[in-house]
Design a protein around this motif. Structure first.
Motif, short mmCIF file in Angstrom:
data_model
loop_
_atom_site.label_atom_id
_atom_site.label_comp_id
_atom_site.label_asym_id
_atom_site.label_seq_id
_atom_site.Cartn_x
_atom_site.Cartn_y
_atom_site.Cartn_z
N GLN A 108 1.24 -1.66 -0.05
CA GLN A 108 0.07 -0.07 -0.04
C GLN A 108 1.13 0.95 0.04
OE1 GLN A 108 -2.96 -0.67 -0.42
NE2 GLN A 108 -2.84 -2.59 -0.39
N TYR A 109 1.38 2.15 -0.99
CA TYR A 109 2.20 3.00 -1.17
C TYR A 109 1.57 4.68 -1.24
CZ TYR A 109 1.35 2.17 -5.99
OH TYR A 109 0.90 1.92 -7.34
N SER A 110 2.02 5.29 -1.38
CA SER A 110 1.85 6.74 -1.89
C SER A 110 3.12 7.82 -2.26
CB SER A 110 0.93 8.18 -0.59
OG SER A 110 1.86 7.94 -0.08
N THR A 111 2.87 8.47 -3.60
CA THR A 111 3.65 9.06 -4.10
C THR A 111 3.83 10.72 -3.66
OG1 THR A 111 2.60 9.67 -5.66
CG2 THR A 111 4.17 7.14 -4.94
N PHE A 112 4.88 11.89 -4.29
CA PHE A 112 4.61 12.44 -3.53
C PHE A 112 6.52 13.35 -4.46
CE2 PHE A 112 5.61 11.49 0.34
CZ PHE A 112 7.23 12.13 0.81
N THR A 113 6.20 14.77 -4.36
CA THR A 113 8.07 15.13 -5.09
C THR A 113 8.15 16.39 -4.18
OG1 THR A 113 6.96 16.58 -6.24
CG2 THR A 113 7.47 14.82 -8.21
N LEU A 114 9.11 16.57 -4.15
CA LEU A 114 9.70 17.26 -3.16
C LEU A 114 10.80 18.47 -4.14
CD1 LEU A 114 10.19 15.46 0.27
CD2 LEU A 114 9.01 16.67 -0.27
N HIS A 115 11.03 19.68 -3.41
CA HIS A 115 12.12 20.41 -4.28
C HIS A 115 13.37 20.77 -3.43
CE1 HIS A 115 8.86 19.75 -7.40
NE2 HIS A 115 8.22 19.82 -6.35
N ASP A 116 14.37 21.07 -4.34
CA ASP A 116 15.24 22.23 -3.47
C ASP A 116 15.71 21.43 -2.16
OD1 ASP A 116 15.00 24.80 -4.98
OD2 ASP A 116 13.29 25.09 -3.51
N PRO A 117 16.69 20.15 -2.33
CA PRO A 117 16.68 19.25 -4.23
C PRO A 117 15.25 18.44 -4.43
CG PRO A 117 18.43 17.80 -2.25
CD PRO A 117 17.05 19.70 -2.29
N GLU A 118 15.12 18.32 -6.08
CA GLU A 118 13.98 17.59 -6.81
C GLU A 118 14.43 16.12 -6.42
OE1 GLU A 118 12.23 19.39 -8.64
OE2 GLU A 118 13.97 21.34 -7.34
N ARG A 119 13.41 15.50 -6.23
CA ARG A 119 13.41 14.39 -5.43
C ARG A 119 11.62 13.88 -5.35
NH1 ARG A 119 15.12 16.63 -0.60
NH2 ARG A 119 13.69 17.18 -0.55
N PHE A 120 11.67 12.58 -6.32
CA PHE A 120 10.44 11.39 -6.23
C PHE A 120 10.35 11.01 -4.87
CE2 PHE A 120 8.38 7.64 -7.03
CZ PHE A 120 6.91 8.00 -7.30
N VAL A 121 9.65 10.72 -3.76
CA VAL A 121 9.43 10.14 -3.05
C VAL A 121 7.84 8.70 -3.07
CG1 VAL A 121 8.90 9.91 -0.58
CG2 VAL A 121 9.89 11.84 -1.74
N LEU A 122 9.02 7.81 -2.52
CA LEU A 122 7.37 6.40 -2.89
C LEU A 122 7.55 6.30 -1.30
CD1 LEU A 122 5.83 3.95 -4.02
CD2 LEU A 122 7.81 2.98 -3.96
N ASP A 123 6.25 6.07 -0.62
CA ASP A 123 6.49 5.63 0.74
C ASP A 123 4.95 4.90 0.32
OD1 ASP A 123 7.77 7.32 1.55
OD2 ASP A 123 5.73 8.90 2.32
N ILE A 124 6.14 3.53 1.73
CA ILE A 124 5.36 1.63 1.38
C ILE A 124 5.13 2.09 3.00
CG2 ILE A 124 5.00 -0.49 1.15
CD1 ILE A 124 8.17 1.85 -0.80
N SER A 125 3.34 2.20 3.51
CA SER A 125 2.93 1.80 5.08
C SER A 125 2.65 0.93 5.20
CB SER A 125 1.21 2.52 4.11
OG SER A 125 0.99 1.75 4.19
#
Length: 167
Positions: free
Chosen positions: A145-162
């Motif tokens: 079961q997962y969610s995704t989001f982005t973060l900036h400065d620096p640029e990142r893609f994030v995948l969280d698995i609960s």
């Protein structure tokens, strides 16, 4: 009799010249500029009390990312299976993206293949860097079961698995 034809010709030429003048007068900044392809430079992971996390670090911007459940992980191009333990898999596909520079040299410093023993995440592999796509695979022993989001400065893609609280 020649006047109407002459007036039509003058109007057509004037219209064409005006159109050209407007095009020449447009500022150069109005032309669309394409940003350089973002570079995938690292992938990392971490275990937290209620989730496992995968982070993909980028230079440039975060491109479109598709996370898809797949029946197995394979390497792009060869189609060979990725040797990660698990029964459930997610493919992370970034586009447009590259893990190499214009000279073809790798800029990616992260793991190619790593087995993990986190509550949910059991493995991570870079499975492709081909024709504008960079692909990773993640392995699990249970349905993630997962969610995704982005973060900036620096640029990142994030995948969280609960997962249930382990703290």
């Amino acid at each position: 009799m020649h006047r109407p034809r002459r007036q039509q010709l003058v109007a057509a030429v004037t219209g064409a010249l005006l159109a050209l003048g407007v095009a020449f007068a447009a500022p150069a900044s109005a032309a669309p500029r394409s940003a350089p392809t973002p570079l995938v430079v690292n992938a990392r992971w971490g275990g937290h009390c209620t989730f496992d996390r995968v982070v993909v670090d980028l230079q440039g911007y975060v491109p479109e990312v598709a996370v898809t459940q797949v029946p197995e992980l394979v390497y792009d191009g060869s189609g060979k299976p990725v040797p990660l333990p698990g029964t459930h898999f997610l493919e992370i596909r970034l586009h447009p993206a590259a893990a190499h520079d214009e000279a073809g040299q790798s800029v990616y410093k992260g793991p190619q293949l790593v087995q993990l023993n986190l509550p949910r995440l059991k493995g991570l592999a870079m499975t492709g860097d081909y024709e504008g796509y960079v692909t990773f695979g993640t392995a699990f022993t249970t349905q993630p079961q997962y969610s995704t989001f982005t973060l900036h400065d620096p640029e990142r893609f994030v995948l969280d698995i609960s997962h249930p609280n382990v703290c």
